[in-house]
Design a protein around this motif. Structure first.
Motif: not given
Length: 385
Positions: A341-342, A148-159
């Motif tokens: 965050m939007v 797993d990518d450790a939610a790196i893309l998820r957390s980066a794209r949220m902001v």
């Protein structure tokens, strides 16, 4: 008045620096990205060609240095217009080896033996390549570890960056201009399907690049759901018309709706609409740095139900390059809200004959929140019957 398209190269280099820093924290030698928003986030590669499921597309993010595009030859010309320098192609579709060997060689080049290759695997992700090719890829790299990518893309794209927020705000303005013209396309006797087509035309006329999503409903006193396709049933006086648009400009979505009463609204409809607006403002006030989606949900739910029960489903979500993104405004989401965050705020109430839903778009700021859409007042807008 116009708004600049695209981003400067510094936007992508800052994104990459952030992601590679997180990769180092999680001991990842590379990331393998396969979906449109992930690839576009780090390259700027914007095309509608992803609508075709035939060809796979890959982006390899090494621990240092710029991403490597491993893509079908048909996309090379467009990818060369981005900031990406290393573009490796094959002729696709290839029923024997549709990029798997080229991808395996690239990953072997950037990830050492026993190196960890992160792949987005959590909620709201998917692997966009044939399952048999995924198996073949791992078989070709038995001495690398896929994880797993450790939610790196998820957390980066949220902001979102300031530039991203400006694009979303611009897209919202396009939709607002179209909503202001609904009186021109709706009225008693006009089929709902005609209203849908006409509203999409209004969005394009006001500047949207395309309209991937349009939902809505129309029924007396409220509607049954907000996801059904439009029927040919004509609007009637006393109907509540709802239009919910996900229009796109320069690759960024808006996502909000507006309710309209065909003729004068009933007391029940007017009361329901006013409660939706109160709930939206409660969510807006709760959306502050350090708060959580669960707390924003609770603030809206208190207005909607008095706190005695819980509204089923979520009352909003993230927004950006996709119509819906993390987080979800549900009791179980405790993601800390941070500036950038939007979010959508999407309360729902029951009427005597159905439901009504309202939606606005906001961004979390340093000291609270800011509206990206122009908030609607308590009185439901009316369309001449």
């Amino acid at each position: 008045m116009t708004h600049p398209r695209g981003f400067p190269e510094t936007e992508y280099s800052e994104r990459l620096t952030n992601i590679q820093s997180r990769m180092a924290e999680h001991d990842l030698s590379a990331l393998l990205l396969t979906t449109e928003p992930e690839v576009r986030y780090l390259t700027g590669f914007l095309t509608r060609f992803w609508e075709s499921p035939t060809r796979p597309w890959f982006l390899v993010v090494p621990a240092s240095g710029k991403p490597i595009a491993v893509i079908p030859e048909i996309g090379a010309h467009l990818m060369r217009q981005t900031w990406i320098d290393d573009i490796r192609t094959w002729v696709s579709p290839d029923y024997t080896d549709d990029g798997v060997s080229l991808l395996a060689d690239t990953l072997a080049e950037v990830a050492p033996k026993r190196g960890r290759i992160g792949v987005p695997s959590g909620p709201e992700t998917h692997l966009r390549m044939p399952l048999q090719d995924w198996t073949t890829l791992r078989d070709r790299l038995p001495d690398r570890v896929f994880c797993d990518d450790a939610a790196i893309l998820r957390s980066a794209r949220m902001v979102k960056s300031k530039a991203e927020i400006a694009k979303i705000r611009w897209t919202c303005g396009i939709a607002e201009a179209a909503f202001a013209r609904v009186n021109d396309i709706a009225g008693a006797g006009i089929p709902l399907s005609t209203v849908f087509r006409s509203f999409q035309s209004l969005l394009l006329d006001e500047g949207a690049d395309w309209v991937p999503y349009l939902a809505g409903a129309a029924a007396p006193g409220g509607y049954g759901d907000v996801i059904s396709p439009a029927t040919n049933a004509p609007l009637e006086e006393g109907c509540v018309l709802m239009l919910d648009t996900g229009a796109v400009w320069d690759g960024y979505f808006c996502d909000f709706d507006r309710n309209f009463s065909i003729g004068a609204p009933s007391d029940d409809v007017q009361s329901a609409h006013a409660r939706l607006i109160d709930a939206t403002h409660a969510g807006f006030e709760a959306a502050r740095p350090g708060a959580t989606p669960a707390e924003v949900y609770a603030a809206m739910n208190l207005v909607l139900t008095g706190g005695d029960t819980s509204v089923k489903g979520r009352l909003g979500h993230g927004l950006g390059m996709q119509l819906t993104e993390p987080p979800s405004l549900i009791p179980a989401d405790h993601t800390p809200l941070v500036p950038g965050m939007v979010l959508t705020l999407e309360p729902v109430v029951e009427t005597q004959t159905g439901i009504m839903v309202h939606e606005e778009n906001i961004v979390v700021t340093e000291d609270g929140a800011d509206w990206l859409t122009m908030p609607v007042g308590h009185a439901i807008p009316q369309v001449d019957p």
